[in-house]
Every structure is written in C-alpha cells, then in structure tokens.
Scaffold this motif. Structure first.
Motif, PDB file in Angstrom:
ATOM      1  N   PRO A  48       0.829  -1.203   0.000  1.00 19.11           N
ATOM      2  CA  PRO A  48       0.000   0.000   0.000  1.00 19.11           C
ATOM      3  C   PRO A  48       0.869   1.261   0.000  1.00 19.11           C
ATOM      4  CG  PRO A  48       0.094  -0.894   2.213  1.00 19.11           C
ATOM      5  CD  PRO A  48       0.841  -1.857   1.335  1.00 19.11           C
ATOM      6  N   ARG A  49       0.345   2.354  -0.531  1.00 14.04           N
ATOM      7  CA  ARG A  49       1.090   3.589  -0.641  1.00 14.04           C
ATOM      8  C   ARG A  49       0.246   4.770  -0.176  1.00 14.04           C
ATOM      9  NH1 ARG A  49       3.934   4.274  -4.683  1.00 14.04           N
ATOM     10  NH2 ARG A  49       3.899   6.537  -4.769  1.00 14.04           N
ATOM     11  N   ASP A  50       0.887   5.937  -0.055  1.00 16.93           N
ATOM     12  CA  ASP A  50       0.217   7.187   0.347  1.00 16.93           C
ATOM     13  C   ASP A  50      -0.562   7.026   1.650  1.00 16.93           C
ATOM     14  OD1 ASP A  50       1.169   8.551  -1.910  1.00 16.93           O
ATOM     15  OD2 ASP A  50      -0.499   7.831  -3.133  1.00 16.93           O
ATOM     16  N   LEU A  51       0.030   6.312   2.593  1.00 14.80           N
ATOM     17  CA  LEU A  51      -0.635   6.063   3.871  1.00 14.80           C
ATOM     18  C   LEU A  51      -0.493   7.261   4.803  1.00 14.80           C
ATOM     19  CD1 LEU A  51       0.674   2.418   4.452  1.00 14.80           C
ATOM     20  CD2 LEU A  51      -1.565   3.096   3.541  1.00 14.80           C
ATOM     21  N   ASN A  52      -1.419   7.379   5.730  1.00 16.38           N
ATOM     22  CA  ASN A  52      -1.358   8.379   6.792  1.00 16.38           C
ATOM     23  C   ASN A  52      -1.177   7.639   8.114  1.00 16.38           C
ATOM     24  OD1 ASN A  52      -2.223  10.715   5.044  1.00 16.38           O
ATOM     25  ND2 ASN A  52      -4.037   9.423   4.850  1.00 16.38           N
ATOM     26  N   MET A  76       5.461   5.626   0.325  1.00 16.87           N
ATOM     27  CA  MET A  76       4.661   4.765   1.199  1.00 16.87           C
ATOM     28  C   MET A  76       3.779   5.598   2.125  1.00 16.87           C
ATOM     29  SD  MET A  76       6.055   1.732   3.683  1.00 16.87           S
ATOM     30  CE  MET A  76       4.966   0.440   4.312  1.00 16.87           C
ATOM     31  N   ILE A  77       4.322   6.749   2.556  1.00 18.35           N
ATOM     32  CA  ILE A  77       3.625   7.590   3.530  1.00 18.35           C
ATOM     33  C   ILE A  77       3.319   8.949   2.911  1.00 18.35           C
ATOM     34  CG2 ILE A  77       3.734   8.622   5.831  1.00 18.35           C
ATOM     35  CD1 ILE A  77       3.685   5.537   5.749  1.00 18.35           C
ATOM     36  N   LYS A  78       2.116   9.450   3.194  1.00 16.87           N
ATOM     37  CA  LYS A  78       1.720  10.784   2.760  1.00 16.87           C
ATOM     38  C   LYS A  78       1.761  11.772   3.912  1.00 16.87           C
ATOM     39  CE  LYS A  78      -2.165  13.304   0.685  1.00 16.87           C
ATOM     40  NZ  LYS A  78      -3.564  13.173   0.190  1.00 16.87           N
ATOM     41  N   LYS A  79       1.334  11.332   5.098  1.00 13.87           N
ATOM     42  CA  LYS A  79       1.256  12.223   6.255  1.00 13.87           C
ATOM     43  C   LYS A  79       1.474  11.420   7.527  1.00 13.87           C
ATOM     44  CE  LYS A  79      -2.815  13.767   7.664  1.00 13.87           C
ATOM     45  NZ  LYS A  79      -4.079  14.554   7.713  1.00 13.87           N
ATOM     46  N   ALA A  80       2.088  12.060   8.530  1.00 16.85           N
ATOM     47  CA  ALA A  80       2.273  11.415   9.824  1.00 16.85           C
ATOM     48  C   ALA A  80       2.027  12.415  10.942  1.00 16.85           C
ATOM     49  CB  ALA A  80       3.676  10.818   9.947  1.00 16.85           C
ATOM     50  N   ILE A  81       1.236  11.998  11.922  1.00 13.72           N
ATOM     51  CA  ILE A  81       1.021  12.763  13.150  1.00 13.72           C
ATOM     52  C   ILE A  81       1.585  11.913  14.273  1.00 13.72           C
ATOM     53  CG2 ILE A  81      -0.677  13.772  14.724  1.00 13.72           C
ATOM     54  CD1 ILE A  81      -2.590  14.007  12.334  1.00 13.72           C
ATOM     55  N   GLY A  82       2.659  12.391  14.913  1.00 18.65           N
ATOM     56  CA  GLY A  82       3.327  11.573  15.919  1.00 18.65           C
ATOM     57  C   GLY A  82       3.743  12.351  17.142  1.00 18.65           C
ATOM     58  N   GLN A  97      13.001  16.203   4.091  1.00 12.23           N
ATOM     59  CA  GLN A  97      13.082  16.323   2.639  1.00 12.23           C
ATOM     60  C   GLN A  97      11.762  16.794   2.019  1.00 12.23           C
ATOM     61  OE1 GLN A  97      14.258  12.330   1.655  1.00 12.23           O
ATOM     62  NE2 GLN A  97      16.250  12.531   2.659  1.00 12.23           N
ATOM     63  N   ASN A  98      10.799  17.156   2.908  1.00 14.77           N
ATOM     64  CA  ASN A  98       9.464  17.574   2.446  1.00 14.77           C
ATOM     65  C   ASN A  98       8.797  16.527   1.565  1.00 14.77           C
ATOM     66  OD1 ASN A  98       9.010  20.056   3.750  1.00 14.77           O
ATOM     67  ND2 ASN A  98      10.233  21.165   2.248  1.00 14.77           N
ATOM     68  N   GLU A  99       9.048  15.276   1.882  1.00 18.13           N
ATOM     69  CA  GLU A  99       8.422  14.167   1.165  1.00 18.13           C
ATOM     70  C   GLU A  99       7.084  13.781   1.782  1.00 18.13           C
ATOM     71  OE1 GLU A  99       9.366  12.940  -1.582  1.00 18.13           O
ATOM     72  OE2 GLU A  99      11.464  13.530  -1.796  1.00 18.13           O
ATOM     73  N   ILE A 100       6.886  14.121   3.066  1.00 22.64           N
ATOM     74  CA  ILE A 100       5.615  13.829   3.722  1.00 22.64           C
ATOM     75  C   ILE A 100       5.188  15.026   4.568  1.00 22.64           C
ATOM     76  CG2 ILE A 100       6.076  11.355   3.831  1.00 22.64           C
ATOM     77  CD1 ILE A 100       6.589  11.655   6.840  1.00 22.64           C
ATOM     78  N   ILE A 101       3.903  15.139   4.801  1.00 20.86           N
ATOM     79  CA  ILE A 101       3.354  16.125   5.732  1.00 20.86           C
ATOM     80  C   ILE A 101       3.599  15.600   7.143  1.00 20.86           C
ATOM     81  CG2 ILE A 101       1.200  17.190   6.531  1.00 20.86           C
ATOM     82  CD1 ILE A 101       0.192  16.815   3.587  1.00 20.86           C
ATOM     83  N   GLY A 102       4.055  16.489   8.061  1.00 16.41           N
ATOM     84  CA  GLY A 102       4.402  16.000   9.383  1.00 16.41           C
ATOM     85  C   GLY A 102       3.962  16.918  10.509  1.00 16.41           C
ATOM     86  N   TYR A 103       3.420  16.325  11.562  1.00 18.51           N
ATOM     87  CA  TYR A 103       3.034  17.043  12.774  1.00 18.51           C
ATOM     88  C   TYR A 103       3.658  16.356  13.983  1.00 18.51           C
ATOM     89  CZ  TYR A 103      -0.743  19.107   9.945  1.00 18.51           C
ATOM     90  OH  TYR A 103      -1.460  19.772   8.979  1.00 18.51           O
ATOM     91  N   ASN A 104       4.078  17.147  14.936  1.00 14.12           N
ATOM     92  CA  ASN A 104       4.549  16.627  16.220  1.00 14.12           C
ATOM     93  C   ASN A 104       3.668  17.222  17.312  1.00 14.12           C
ATOM     94  OD1 ASN A 104       7.538  17.014  18.284  1.00 14.12           O
ATOM     95  ND2 ASN A 104       6.014  15.402  18.290  1.00 14.12           N
ATOM     96  N   LEU A 105       2.892  16.390  17.968  1.00  9.91           N
ATOM     97  CA  LEU A 105       2.000  16.799  19.045  1.00  9.91           C
ATOM     98  C   LEU A 105       2.391  16.064  20.320  1.00  9.91           C
ATOM     99  CD1 LEU A 105      -1.465  16.667  17.195  1.00  9.91           C
ATOM    100  CD2 LEU A 105       0.154  18.574  17.337  1.00  9.91           C
TER     101      LEU A 105
END
Length: 518
Positions: A48-52, A76-82, A97-105
């Motif tokens: 699977p690809r473009d996973l969140n 493989m990944i589109k966005k991650a909230i971690g 590398q701005n390859e995925i959207i990223g949040y740190n909470l």
C-alpha cells in the motif's frame, strides 16, 4: 468470516491512502511481523502507498530498521502525526526532505485523542502545549514547510486558554496482544503495557475500518475470561498468529520477562554501586531534591534513569513510587530499549489514563533530560538542526508536574571529567554548549512555568540553576570548578548569580555511599 489470517495477508487489506493507527512504545507492543509484511509488500509491489500514520509514542530500533522505520519509504507515507519521532529517523528524513506532511504533538494529547476518536468527538481539548512549539501562536505542531493545514486551534474557555486538537479518523488499527480465543477476544497477559490498544480498536471499528491484532497464542478450547479481555472480539476483524516469534517478543530485547507483568516484593535486595562519573554526580544531586512528601515520581528516558539506581543504592527507593508515562506505576523502571516497562510494577494502566493523572497534577516531582536551555529557562528536547526527536510525553509531564528537575551534562559531545581529591576536574570540555542564547524549539516554556509559579531546577555535574522570577539563576557550583572558565565561558548568555551561591554537597563527589536520608 474466518478471523484468523497470516501476516502476509495484511497488506491486501490496506487500501492506498488509508489512515493507520499504530501502537507501541520504544520496543513494547509492536506487531513487528505485520509491519515486516507491509514493508515487504510496498518494496515489492509499491502497495500500500500514500498512507497516513498516527502514533503517540515513538517505537522501533533505528539500527535494525524495525518498528516505525519500516514505514519510512518515499511514496509509502503521505502524512504522519506523531508524538515522538526519535526512534524513527527514516520518517524524520522524509519530513526533512518535504516528502511527507508532518506534525509533532504531545504524546499524551495523541493518546487521549485516540480515546476521543473512539467516541466520535470533534477533537480533543487540552491545556498541554500552551507556550510551546505546539501552540498555534508559534508553530502549531507543524514540522516542515509543506505542512500547511492547521490542526491545533487556541480557544478561551471558562476564563482560561486551551488548545483544541482537531479530531482524526482511522481506517486501520495494527495492534499486538498475547492470546486470542475462538471469538477473537484478545488478552495481553505478557505485554508490559496496555497503551491505547482498546481506544484504537474502538476508534477504528466505530469508523467502519479494520482492526487487525497480532498475537502469540490461540485459545482453541474455551474462552478468555471476561475481565482478562483487553480487546473484545466484537471490535476485532482479523487475528494474526505470529509465525516467527522473533517478531513477537515482549520487547525487542527480551522474548519474555515475567518481572514486567508481576508484582513481587523483594526483601534485602543488594545493589552493586555504580561508578562515580558525571551521570552519578547528576543523579545524586537530583535525588537530594526529594523528600518523603514528594512521593509520586516520573523518570524520563536517559540520564534520569540513573536516579532510581541512586535511590536504590542509598536504600531510599521504598519511599517513592516511580511512574512511566505509557502506564506503569511503581516498581523499578527498565532502561534502554526496554524503557517503558517496570520491574515488578504495582499497576499498569492504559496510556490515556496515565496522562489524565499526569495532566491533572498527579506527579510530585518529574526528572527530565536537559538538551538545550536559554536565559528564559526554556528547554528544547524536540528538534536539533535536521534531527527531529519529537516532544513525546515531555510537554505533558513538565507542564503539569508539581516540581520539575531538568538533568544533564553542562556540555555535550566529548565531555570528559574526573574526580580528584573529591573535586571535579574538567579534563576535556564538550564541543556543544547546552546553555545557549535561544533554544531551537520551545518544548518547555520558562515563561509559562514562572506564570504558574512552578518550581524548576536545572542540575548538571558542575552547576545547579533555579528558575527565578527574573530568569535562570546559578545557585550551586561544584568543588574544583572555576566560575568564569568552567561555567560562564561555556554559556552563550550570562545567568543571574545567587547572592547565596553555594558549593554542591561534598558527599556527591565521594566514592562511598552518600548516606542519603530522605
């Protein structure tokens, strides 16, 4: 429907673009066989690809590419909230590398978000994160330039500022248990932690998604007893019985250690004294801040772990109850890649409830690491140049503990010290200053701490500082240390100096036991 499948069947159940809820803490509760097969499928087929991804704690071993690192592939990944990213540098590279959207909470906020997602609430309200990089007045938790959407909003309710964390939806939950019965009920008798397992399963099931649980055993005859069920079978879509038990260890280090899931009192335990070095000096000074009315403690990973060792060595451990943010209460916290587990704990609760206890002020004293500090008393432990460590539970703990102690060496990278004639000698100074003009990212707000009247202490091997109304103030200096050369010259700002500047207790620098009585 037959609920029992192989791990190799899991990738076919995950659609491109799905949102995955992933559970784990350091190397605990990680369904590694499932992760292995999902990674293998992507590398071989591109799916699977473009996973969140949404995860509260960081988990995995960067050296072996396990845990979250198995998802660290372009496409493989589109966005991650971690909550914590430090154990998954492959994901961090994709963010940089701005390859995925990223949040740190904050880790605790995400843990509580899973519970709110289960009830289909619009989001999560919390005071945790105010004044830090999570606050929308600063960065709103966004960690690269392509991350644009605001998922944190500041509100004013009942006379106080709070943060609203936008609710998320989960399509797939990948979880780990110990035993499944014929109805798909799951127990976790060998797991050192229960984390957000139930909350995640409920959230995904109520969203019409798929809950997939990796287990070690099948109970073919009979049923798991009701109070032993952690995830009811009505919430479980598929069960994977691990075929390779190296992918189903209790932690990545140990197949099974009964001490992590049992309660036992050890009489007359003798502890071999640890060597006198900078870590022991710092831990000894930290231990001296305790009194018996400061009973409930939290130890962060790394340097703070040594404090439990000192209390044990000095025969004072029995007076205190340590806790670890993923849910262990009491016992002796384990270290390294076993961090999160406790030896002979008193209780193990779900991580969202542990953070409820923390956020409400349940911790008397918290000991956390000291990576960067500025003149305002701000601390950064979450971002260093291109390295995204993440805040983990640091913000929850430091904002809400009654007293906070930051502990670490005065400088980093190459520091070499010696004890000569019970005096501290700096043989080689560290290359990296920790006390700098401005921290790279505010993980702990000194201004908010002062506003709330919180007691904050900064302990190093050569100096002790306190957070005062006018800023960070030097209150103690180690014997043998030159104030100008060894302290002020190694800082990028001039601290306030107490009129009552004292020598650190000389017992700290002796090889024998301190005779600590708390």
């Amino acid at each position: 429907m037959n609920k029992f499948i192989k791990a190799s069947d899991v990738p076919k159940l995950i659609n491109d673009g799905s949102t995955l809820l992933l559970d784990g803490f350091v190397t605990i509760s990680v369904p590694e066989e499932i992760y292995y097969e999902v990674e293998k499928s992507f590398l071989e087929t591109g799916k699977p690809r473009d996973l969140n991804l949404i995860f509260a704690a960081g988990f995995g071993n960067a050296k072996s590419g396990t845990g979250l690192n198995r998802f660290g592939h372009k496409g493989m990944i589109k966005k991650a909230i971690g909550g914590h990213w430090g154990l998954a540098p492959k994901l961090g590279e994709l963010v940089n590398q701005n390859e995925i959207i990223g949040y740190n909470l904050p880790q605790g906020v995400i843990a509580q978000m899973f519970r709110d997602m289960a009830a289909n609430k619009p989001g999560t309200l919390s005071h945790v994160g105010l004044g830090t990089f999570v606050d929308p007045d600063l960065q709103g938790g966004k960690i690269n330039s392509i991350t644009i959407e605001e998922i944190v909003e500041k509100l004013h309710l009942n006379g106080r500022d709070v943060l609203f964390f936008k609710g998320q939806k989960g399509d797939i939950a990948l979880l780990k248990g110990t035993t499944a019965d014929c109805e798909g009920n799951i127990s976790v008798e060998e797991e050192p932690l229960t984390l957000e397992t139930l909350s995640m399963a409920t959230a995904v099931k109520n969203n019409g998604g798929k809950v997939i649980v990796q287990v070690k055993n099948i109970l073919k005859d009979g049923y798991i007893q009701p109070k032993d069920v952690k995830i009811p079978g009505i919430m479980v879509d598929y069960v994977v019985v691990a075929e390779n038990l190296d992918f189903h260890k209790q932690t990545f280090i140990e197949h099974y250690n009964e001490k992590y899931v049992m309660r036992e009192k050890i009489e007359g335990l003798t502890v071999e004294p640890v060597k006198l070095d900078e870590r022991k000096i710092i831990a000894r000074r930290c231990a001296m801040l305790l009194t018996r009315d400061k009973k409930i403690l939290n130890y962060g990973i790394g340097m703070p772990e040594m404090i439990a060792t000192i209390l044990n060595e000095e025969g004072q451990e029995e007076h205190f109850i340590p806790t670890v943010e993923p849910g262990a209460i009491g016992g002796t916290p384990a270290g390294g890649l076993n961090f999160g587990a406790s030896i002979y704990p008193r209780a193990i609760v779900d991580q969202p409830y542990q953070f409820d206890f923390y956020d409400g002020g349940g911790i008397d004293t918290a000991f956390l690491g000291l990576a960067q500090c500025d003149s305002e008393g701000n601390i950064n432990v979450s971002k260093f140049g291109p390295k995204i460590a993440g805040c983990g539970g640091f913000i929850n703990i430091t904002q809400n503990a009654k007293e906070v102690v930051f502990c670490g060496t005065f400088t980093a990278s190459g520091l070499d010290i010696a004890i000569e004639d019970e005096k501290l000698v700096i043989k080689t100074e560290g290359k990296i200053k920790k006390f700098i003009k401005d921290v790279e990212q505010i993980t702990f707000s000194g201004n908010l701490a002062r506003k709330n009247g919180k007691k904050v202490t900064y302990v190093t091997e050569r100096a002790v500082f306190e957070l005062k109304e006018n800023g960070i103030t030097l209150t103690e200096i180690a014997p043998g240390i030159d104030l100008e050369k060894d302290i002020l010259a190694q800082m990028d700002f001039a601290p306030l100096i107490s009129e009552d500047l004292k020598l650190m207790d000389l017992r700290i620098f002796k090889n024998e036991k301190m005779g600590l009585q708390l």
